[in-house]
Enzyme design. Structure first.
Site, PDB file in Angstrom:
ATOM      1  N   GLY A  35      46.489  10.925 -33.677  1.00 37.97           N
ATOM      2  CA  GLY A  35      46.680  11.327 -32.295  1.00 37.97           C
ATOM      3  C   GLY A  35      46.201  10.282 -31.306  1.00 37.97           C
ATOM      4  O   GLY A  35      46.795  10.111 -30.231  1.00 37.97           O
ATOM      5  N   ARG A  63      42.589  13.785 -44.842  1.00 37.71           N
ATOM      6  CA  ARG A  63      41.198  13.688 -45.285  1.00 37.71           C
ATOM      7  C   ARG A  63      40.846  12.265 -45.726  1.00 37.71           C
ATOM      8  O   ARG A  63      39.682  11.863 -45.656  1.00 37.71           O
ATOM      9  CB  ARG A  63      40.922  14.664 -46.421  1.00 37.71           C
ATOM     10  CG  ARG A  63      40.861  16.129 -45.986  1.00 37.71           C
ATOM     11  CD  ARG A  63      40.367  17.013 -47.104  1.00 37.71           C
ATOM     12  NE  ARG A  63      40.130  18.373 -46.652  1.00 37.71           N
ATOM     13  CZ  ARG A  63      39.371  19.251 -47.303  1.00 37.71           C
ATOM     14  NH1 ARG A  63      38.777  18.883 -48.424  1.00 37.71           N
ATOM     15  NH2 ARG A  63      39.210  20.466 -46.846  1.00 37.71           N
ATOM     16  N   THR A  66      40.701   6.296 -43.610  1.00 33.43           N
ATOM     17  CA  THR A  66      39.907   5.116 -43.239  1.00 33.43           C
ATOM     18  C   THR A  66      38.890   4.743 -44.303  1.00 33.43           C
ATOM     19  O   THR A  66      38.193   3.734 -44.159  1.00 33.43           O
ATOM     20  CB  THR A  66      39.168   5.362 -41.915  1.00 33.43           C
ATOM     21  OG1 THR A  66      38.326   6.505 -42.062  1.00 33.43           O
ATOM     22  CG2 THR A  66      40.151   5.579 -40.777  1.00 33.43           C
ATOM     23  N   ASP A 125      33.832  16.200 -40.247  1.00 31.98           N
ATOM     24  CA  ASP A 125      34.385  14.840 -40.198  1.00 31.98           C
ATOM     25  C   ASP A 125      33.739  13.986 -41.287  1.00 31.98           C
ATOM     26  O   ASP A 125      32.513  13.975 -41.427  1.00 31.98           O
ATOM     27  CB  ASP A 125      34.113  14.232 -38.820  1.00 31.98           C
ATOM     28  CG  ASP A 125      35.070  13.117 -38.467  1.00 31.98           C
ATOM     29  OD1 ASP A 125      35.525  12.430 -39.401  1.00 31.98           O
ATOM     30  OD2 ASP A 125      35.346  12.921 -37.274  1.00 31.98           O
ATOM     31  N   LYS A 137      25.174   0.027 -38.899  1.00 31.75           N
ATOM     32  CA  LYS A 137      24.319  -0.760 -39.798  1.00 31.75           C
ATOM     33  C   LYS A 137      24.457  -2.248 -39.505  1.00 31.75           C
ATOM     34  O   LYS A 137      23.483  -3.002 -39.596  1.00 31.75           O
ATOM     35  CB  LYS A 137      24.674  -0.469 -41.254  1.00 31.75           C
ATOM     36  CG  LYS A 137      23.858  -1.291 -42.245  1.00 31.75           C
ATOM     37  CD  LYS A 137      24.132  -0.907 -43.680  1.00 31.75           C
ATOM     38  CE  LYS A 137      23.270  -1.762 -44.636  1.00 31.75           C
ATOM     39  NZ  LYS A 137      23.428  -1.356 -46.039  1.00 31.75           N
ATOM     40  N   TYR A 216       6.190  15.231 -15.319  1.00 25.84           N
ATOM     41  CA  TYR A 216       5.018  14.938 -16.149  1.00 25.84           C
ATOM     42  C   TYR A 216       4.814  16.131 -17.082  1.00 25.84           C
ATOM     43  O   TYR A 216       5.520  17.136 -17.007  1.00 25.84           O
ATOM     44  CB  TYR A 216       3.764  14.678 -15.309  1.00 25.84           C
ATOM     45  CG  TYR A 216       3.460  15.735 -14.264  1.00 25.84           C
ATOM     46  CD1 TYR A 216       2.794  16.914 -14.591  1.00 25.84           C
ATOM     47  CD2 TYR A 216       3.836  15.542 -12.930  1.00 25.84           C
ATOM     48  CE1 TYR A 216       2.514  17.866 -13.627  1.00 25.84           C
ATOM     49  CE2 TYR A 216       3.559  16.491 -11.963  1.00 25.84           C
ATOM     50  CZ  TYR A 216       2.895  17.648 -12.318  1.00 25.84           C
ATOM     51  OH  TYR A 216       2.635  18.600 -11.370  1.00 25.84           O
ATOM     52  N   HIS A 277      -0.213  30.748 -15.761  1.00 19.51           N
ATOM     53  CA  HIS A 277      -0.797  30.020 -16.883  1.00 19.51           C
ATOM     54  C   HIS A 277      -0.491  30.692 -18.222  1.00 19.51           C
ATOM     55  O   HIS A 277      -1.377  30.925 -19.041  1.00 19.51           O
ATOM     56  CB  HIS A 277      -2.306  29.852 -16.702  1.00 19.51           C
ATOM     57  CG  HIS A 277      -2.680  29.193 -15.415  1.00 19.51           C
ATOM     58  ND1 HIS A 277      -2.049  28.057 -14.947  1.00 19.51           N
ATOM     59  CD2 HIS A 277      -3.606  29.506 -14.470  1.00 19.51           C
ATOM     60  CE1 HIS A 277      -2.571  27.694 -13.795  1.00 19.51           C
ATOM     61  NE2 HIS A 277      -3.513  28.565 -13.461  1.00 19.51           N
ATOM     62  N   ARG A 438     -13.275  40.433 -28.874  1.00 15.55           N
ATOM     63  CA  ARG A 438     -12.433  41.474 -28.291  1.00 15.55           C
ATOM     64  C   ARG A 438     -13.137  42.243 -27.179  1.00 15.55           C
ATOM     65  O   ARG A 438     -12.520  42.611 -26.181  1.00 15.55           O
ATOM     66  CB  ARG A 438     -11.956  42.435 -29.392  1.00 15.55           C
ATOM     67  CG  ARG A 438     -10.859  43.376 -28.944  1.00 15.55           C
ATOM     68  CD  ARG A 438     -10.008  43.795 -30.112  1.00 15.55           C
ATOM     69  NE  ARG A 438      -9.347  42.646 -30.698  1.00 15.55           N
ATOM     70  CZ  ARG A 438      -8.206  42.105 -30.250  1.00 15.55           C
ATOM     71  NH1 ARG A 438      -7.610  42.638 -29.207  1.00 15.55           N
ATOM     72  NH2 ARG A 438      -7.680  41.075 -30.848  1.00 15.55           N
TER      73      ARG A 438
END
Length: 514
Positions: A35, A63, A66, A125, A137, A216, A277, A438
């Site tokens: 395409g 499939r 390349t 792919d 690479k 920050y 907070h 607690r």
């Protein structure tokens, strides 16, 4: 000297024809596939097909096309290695100097409703990542482009110097490996889910995309960034909120807003949550969102100053006028009327976020970094089965008590442990968070409630290891308590509750927030 060659094969064809035209002007021959080739030729760009290069036909429904030495040899050969160059010459392989490839839309495919596994598999792919990795690479010699936003910088450098700089090629290669790694992680995660694996796989693959560089971090000397999960785009949370107004969110803003959103989504009735907070400082419920806001404010009119407010109903003009009297960092709501938005936008730095806070929290994985590692757990979205709750005292809770206990039990889930929440069916009255024992949290919550503690209820995120907490609450007028139970000394706490005529419910489920 032979002309340079560029291999272009993209799924997303945005801008690719213009990119190829400029490459041709710069002296490149274009190799292309399917395409992409048709579009380029339609635009008048002469292309070699991959079949012409490989002398081998495309097969297996595309499939295999390349995956060939005439492609990968031309990409991987080192230009500074005479043996490599002699091998190319011996086998009549020509070098490929630039690769422009992007990948099949696997993530987009699996995000669609009712997609079948076969449909998903066909969007994996193979050739694309292979070409990208080969080119990346060999970035010492090959320019590789996986993102259309990089077309301009590549063309500029080629125009100015006849080649891209090594620094640019290395940067582009890094982007390729980040892209293919993310792509593979998506596939691995999808197949793990399809196989119904219990828990997470041994190799944890994370998919996050950087969407913002924050001003920050927790402190202003710390760098911070916001990454959005690629796998949870449907989750209604801070990551998908739409900012309507105000300066950008900081690291702490994100955390506080997330905490407020998570809590307000626990409730169906009109509810307002104020967070400061990372802890709720006031939660109000009402027949209307106006009433809920008034009660949230009354919960703690001091701590709410400079806080984050989350609403689960639309904000209208009257409510906006009330909010405008108070300094607030962030206001979050499912919607704002036009007039309300105009009023609230008068404070230029105040952040206004639009988010559907009416939908329940979804279960997902929570990630926390530690030195040298990562802790992963399921988020605490458990909805308790109230039929399993047990009244363990002689005094029974009234219907009003139970209503209040249910609400405070949901609030305490969002408070840092040790966590105690005192309140009634209308709003929180006192919150004790993050104490080392607690009874310290109980004292904070009860003392903050003051005289209003008389007749209120108390929720504890974990059991009472000693009866002193229950005794302190009882002496200050608390009439009902809810907690998970499970201590070897539970009976001592029950005995104190019976002594003071307090109703106590044990849930059997702990909601600790560390």
């Amino acid at each position: 000297m032979s002309k340079k060659r560029a291999l272009i094969s993209v799924y997303d064809k945005t801008g690719v024809a213009d990119f190829a035209k400029e490459l041709v002007k710069l002296g490149y021959d274009i190799i292309s596939t399917g395409g992409t080739k048709r579009i380029l030729e339609f635009e008048g760009i002469k292309c070699l097909s991959v079949e012409e290069v490989t002398k081998f036909p495309e097969m297996l429904d595309g499939r295999v096309k390349t995956l060939h030495p005439f492609i990968h040899g031309g990409l991987l050969a080192r230009r500074d290695n005479s043996e490599h160059m002699n091998t190319l010459k011996e086998h009549h392989i020509e070098m490929i100097d630039l690769v422009c490839v992007n990948l099949y839309p696997f993530k987009e495919t699996i995000a669609q409703p009712n997609v079948t596994q076969n449909e998903a598999i066909e969007q994996i792919d193979i050739g694309g990542p292979s070409m990208l990795r080969s080119a990346a690479k060999n970035f010492a010699s090959v320019t590789v482009v996986v993102d259309s936003s990089d077309y301009e910088i590549v063309l500029n450098e080629l125009s100015e110097a006849g080649d891209t700089t090594l620094k640019t090629r290395q940067s582009l290669a890094a982007k390729v490996f980040a892209t293919t790694s993310d792509y593979d992680a998506s596939i691995a995660n999808y197949l793990s889910e399809e196989n119904d694996e219990k828990g997470l796989p041994n190799q944890l693959s994370l998919n996050y995309t950087k969407v913002d560089t924050l001003r920050y971090g927790e402190n202003n000397h710390q760098k911070a960034y916001f990454y959005q999960s690629d796998d949870n785009q449907s989750e209604i949370g801070i990551g998908t909120a739409k900012q309507l107004h105000g300066k950008e969110l900081s690291y702490n803003n994100y955390k506080d807003a997330n905490a407020a959103i998570h809590l307000v989504k626990e409730f169906d009735e009109p509810t307002v949550v104020a967070v400061k907070h990372m802890n709720p400082c006031g939660v109000g419920f009402g027949k209307t969102i106006h009433e809920a806001y008034s009660l949230a404010y009354e919960s703690d009119p001091i701590s709410i100053f400079g806080g984050v407010l989350a609403f689960n109903r639309e904000i209208d003009t009257d409510l906006a006028e009330s909010l405008n009297q108070l300094f607030l960092e962030i206001i979050i709501a499912p919607s704002f009327t036009a007039d309300a938005l105009e009023i609230l936008e008068k404070k230029k730095n105040r952040r206004l976020l639009q988010l559907d806070t009416t939908k329940p929290n979804q279960s997902e994985w929570e990630l926390v970094s530690i030195s040298g590692g990562l802790l992963v757990q399921e988020s605490d979205t458990k909805i308790d089965d109230e039929t399993e709750w047990t009244v363990v005292t002689e005094t029974l809770p009234t219907a009003e008590d139970i209503d209040a206990l249910k609400k405070m039990w949901l609030v305490v889930k969002s408070v840092k442990s040790n966590a105690i929440v005192v309140g009634n069916a209308r709003h929180t009255l006192g919150i004790g968070a993050g104490q080392m024992n607690r009874v310290g949290s109980v004292k904070l919550a009860v003392d903050q409630a003051g005289d209003l503690a008389k007749g209120a209820v108390l929720a504890s995120d974990a059991f009472f290891p000693m009866p002193d907490s229950v005794e302190y609450a009882a002496k200050h007028g608390i009439k009902a308590i809810i907690h998970p139970g499970g201590s070897v000394k539970d009976q001592e706490s029950i005995d104190v509750a019976n002594e003071y005529g307090i109703a106590m419910i044990v849930t059997g489920t702990r909601h600790f927030k560390h």
